[in-house]
Design an enzyme around this catalytic site. Sequence first.
Site, PDB file in Angstrom:
ATOM      1  N   SER A  71       1.001  -1.212  -0.010  1.00  0.00           N
ATOM      2  CA  SER A  71       0.058   0.054  -0.061  1.00  0.00           C
ATOM      3  C   SER A  71       0.977   1.383   0.044  1.00  0.00           C
ATOM      4  O   SER A  71       1.671   1.499   0.924  1.00  0.00           O
ATOM      5  CB  SER A  71      -0.836   0.109   1.186  1.00  0.00           C
ATOM      6  OG  SER A  71      -1.319   1.338   1.311  1.00  0.00           O
ATOM      7  N   HIS A  87      -1.234  -1.353  -4.206  1.00  0.00           N
ATOM      8  CA  HIS A  87      -2.590  -0.815  -3.765  1.00  0.00           C
ATOM      9  C   HIS A  87      -2.498   0.714  -3.454  1.00  0.00           C
ATOM     10  O   HIS A  87      -1.664   1.251  -2.808  1.00  0.00           O
ATOM     11  CB  HIS A  87      -2.602  -1.540  -2.470  1.00  0.00           C
ATOM     12  CG  HIS A  87      -3.944  -1.161  -1.774  1.00  0.00           C
ATOM     13  ND1 HIS A  87      -5.329  -2.023  -2.108  1.00  0.00           N
ATOM     14  CD2 HIS A  87      -4.331  -0.202  -0.782  1.00  0.00           C
ATOM     15  CE1 HIS A  87      -6.066  -1.301  -1.357  1.00  0.00           C
ATOM     16  NE2 HIS A  87      -5.750  -0.624  -0.407  1.00  0.00           N
ATOM     17  N   ASP A 135      -4.382   3.773  -2.075  1.00  0.00           N
ATOM     18  CA  ASP A 135      -5.686   4.313  -1.360  1.00  0.00           C
ATOM     19  C   ASP A 135      -5.899   5.904  -1.747  1.00  0.00           C
ATOM     20  O   ASP A 135      -5.243   6.727  -1.341  1.00  0.00           O
ATOM     21  CB  ASP A 135      -4.931   4.509   0.101  1.00  0.00           C
ATOM     22  CG  ASP A 135      -5.224   2.887   0.575  1.00  0.00           C
ATOM     23  OD1 ASP A 135      -6.214   2.281   0.520  1.00  0.00           O
ATOM     24  OD2 ASP A 135      -4.000   2.692   1.189  1.00  0.00           O
ATOM     25  N   MET A 179      -8.316   8.928  -0.546  1.00  0.00           N
ATOM     26  CA  MET A 179      -9.449   9.417   0.778  1.00  0.00           C
ATOM     27  C   MET A 179      -9.826  10.653   0.400  1.00  0.00           C
ATOM     28  O   MET A 179      -9.060  11.760   0.119  1.00  0.00           O
ATOM     29  CB  MET A 179      -8.485   9.219   1.833  1.00  0.00           C
ATOM     30  CG  MET A 179      -8.025   8.035   2.327  1.00  0.00           C
ATOM     31  SD  MET A 179      -6.894   7.968   4.001  1.00  0.00           S
ATOM     32  CE  MET A 179      -6.357   6.213   3.964  1.00  0.00           C
ATOM     33  N   HIS A 186      -8.233   2.041  -4.519  1.00  0.00           N
ATOM     34  CA  HIS A 186      -9.186   1.719  -3.264  1.00  0.00           C
ATOM     35  C   HIS A 186      -9.839   3.147  -2.908  1.00  0.00           C
ATOM     36  O   HIS A 186      -9.106   3.893  -2.210  1.00  0.00           O
ATOM     37  CB  HIS A 186      -8.476   1.176  -1.937  1.00  0.00           C
ATOM     38  CG  HIS A 186      -9.270   1.001  -0.752  1.00  0.00           C
ATOM     39  ND1 HIS A 186      -8.733   0.417   0.365  1.00  0.00           N
ATOM     40  CD2 HIS A 186     -10.642   1.182  -0.619  1.00  0.00           C
ATOM     41  CE1 HIS A 186      -9.537   0.586   1.364  1.00  0.00           C
ATOM     42  NE2 HIS A 186     -10.733   0.664   0.556  1.00  0.00           N
ATOM     43  N   MET A 242     -11.747   5.606  -1.091  1.00  0.00           N
ATOM     44  CA  MET A 242     -12.410   5.585   0.238  1.00  0.00           C
ATOM     45  C   MET A 242     -13.291   6.967   0.197  1.00  0.00           C
ATOM     46  O   MET A 242     -12.698   8.099   0.542  1.00  0.00           O
ATOM     47  CB  MET A 242     -11.693   5.790   1.530  1.00  0.00           C
ATOM     48  CG  MET A 242     -11.147   4.199   2.018  1.00  0.00           C
ATOM     49  SD  MET A 242      -9.687   3.849   2.948  1.00  0.00           S
ATOM     50  CE  MET A 242      -8.558   4.088   1.395  1.00  0.00           C
ATOM     51  N   MET A 278     -11.850  -5.178   5.142  1.00  0.00           N
ATOM     52  CA  MET A 278     -11.020  -4.203   5.774  1.00  0.00           C
ATOM     53  C   MET A 278     -10.894  -4.722   7.239  1.00  0.00           C
ATOM     54  O   MET A 278     -11.926  -4.903   7.726  1.00  0.00           O
ATOM     55  CB  MET A 278     -11.824  -2.777   5.755  1.00  0.00           C
ATOM     56  CG  MET A 278     -11.851  -2.064   4.623  1.00  0.00           C
ATOM     57  SD  MET A 278     -10.360  -1.538   3.885  1.00  0.00           S
ATOM     58  CE  MET A 278      -9.519  -0.509   5.135  1.00  0.00           C
ATOM     59  N   GLY A 288      -1.088   1.718   9.467  1.00  0.00           N
ATOM     60  CA  GLY A 288      -0.126   1.461  10.645  1.00  0.00           C
ATOM     61  C   GLY A 288      -1.197   1.118  11.926  1.00  0.00           C
ATOM     62  O   GLY A 288      -0.838   1.143  13.127  1.00  0.00           O
ATOM     63  N   ASP A 301      -7.294  -6.047   3.769  1.00  0.00           N
ATOM     64  CA  ASP A 301      -6.484  -4.670   4.030  1.00  0.00           C
ATOM     65  C   ASP A 301      -6.697  -4.184   5.024  1.00  0.00           C
ATOM     66  O   ASP A 301      -7.558  -3.778   5.944  1.00  0.00           O
ATOM     67  CB  ASP A 301      -7.228  -3.770   2.944  1.00  0.00           C
ATOM     68  CG  ASP A 301      -6.531  -2.347   2.831  1.00  0.00           C
ATOM     69  OD1 ASP A 301      -5.506  -2.179   3.533  1.00  0.00           O
ATOM     70  OD2 ASP A 301      -7.292  -1.447   2.171  1.00  0.00           O
TER      71      ASP A 301
HETATM   72  C1  DX5 Z   1      -6.454   2.035   5.413  1.00  0.00           C
HETATM   73  C2  DX5 Z   1      -5.956   1.791   3.841  1.00  0.00           C
HETATM   74  C3  DX5 Z   1      -4.875   0.536   3.824  1.00  0.00           C
HETATM   75  C4  DX5 Z   1      -3.744   1.055   4.591  1.00  0.00           C
HETATM   76  C5  DX5 Z   1      -3.216  -0.254   5.061  1.00  0.00           C
HETATM   77  O1  DX5 Z   1      -7.536   2.905   5.098  1.00  0.00           O
HETATM   78  O2  DX5 Z   1      -7.055   1.061   3.353  1.00  0.00           O
HETATM   79  O3  DX5 Z   1      -4.540   0.252   2.468  1.00  0.00           O
HETATM   80  O4  DX5 Z   1      -2.690   1.639   3.813  1.00  0.00           O
HETATM   81  O5  DX5 Z   1      -1.971   0.156   5.706  1.00  0.00           O
HETATM   82  P1  DX5 Z   1      -1.302  -0.973   6.912  1.00  0.00           P
HETATM   83  O6  DX5 Z   1      -0.590  -2.073   6.123  1.00  0.00           O
HETATM   84  O7  DX5 Z   1       0.121  -0.256   7.372  1.00  0.00           O
HETATM   85  O8  DX5 Z   1      -2.248  -1.297   7.817  1.00  0.00           O
HETATM   86 ZN    ZN Z   2      -6.601   0.401   1.272  1.00  0.00          ZN
END
Ligand code: DX5
Ligand code: ZN
Length: 208
Positions: free
Chosen positions: A7, A30, A32, A34, A63, A65, A134, A142, A168
């Site tokens: 990610s 991946h 993200d 947001m 992804h 969000m 999720m 993190g 994820d």
């Molecule tokens: C969270 C994201 C994840 C995130 C995962 O909202 O969708 O993809 O980057 O990060 P780690 O692997 O650090 O939990």
């Molecule tokens: Zn994600």
Amino acid sequence: MVYIAPSLLAADFSQLAKEIEKVEAADMLHIDIMDGHFVPNISIGPAVVAALRDKTQLVFDVHLMMEDPLPYISVFRRAGADTITFHVECQAPPVALVSAIRASGAKVGVALSPQTQVKAIGQWGEDVQQFTVMTVEPGFGGQKMLLKPLEKILQLKARFPNALIEVDGGVNLETAPLCKAAGADILVAGTSVFQAEDPALEMRCLSM
Ligand code: DX5
Ligand code: ZN
């Protein structure tokens, strides 16, 4: 056999192209997105995705969000997304999102936040090629993995035997075996891969 999807959220944002080089051996990247509404965080937009497209051969697993992803499906497709995932909890009608993603030529993905049950997926789920379970509240990397959502993997597989199931959130060397045992096909890993001294080695260990 499990695919590894690092990610980008956990990479050093001041040098993304260099960071992607470290994970070129991955199965997909991946990404993200947001919007500051669906989740309380803002990450990157289509311009950054487009700027990275010719820096790597990796498949882009995007992804979203976002509260209203519908106007952005074709935008992210043009930016280079190979798979486009929306959240079943978002405001836009899932049938319209699935058909927009299909029309764009991308693979259709659907994500379920930790509290969302598989029954929230309607008949339209038949056209979904990838489900993201999720295992943290979406919005931040993190975090520690929640184990309860892993139960949904087998439920999804029972209903949609041809779809790939992605996990994820909070994937690391300790939790990856649990995800694999639970039936996951794709592991998203941000912190564990990008904070590792040797990201390529970390990915190999996660996939074993
Ligand atoms: C969270 C994201 C994840 C995130 C995962 O909202 O969708 O993809 O980057 O990060 P780690 O692997 O650090 O939990
Ligand atoms: Zn994600």
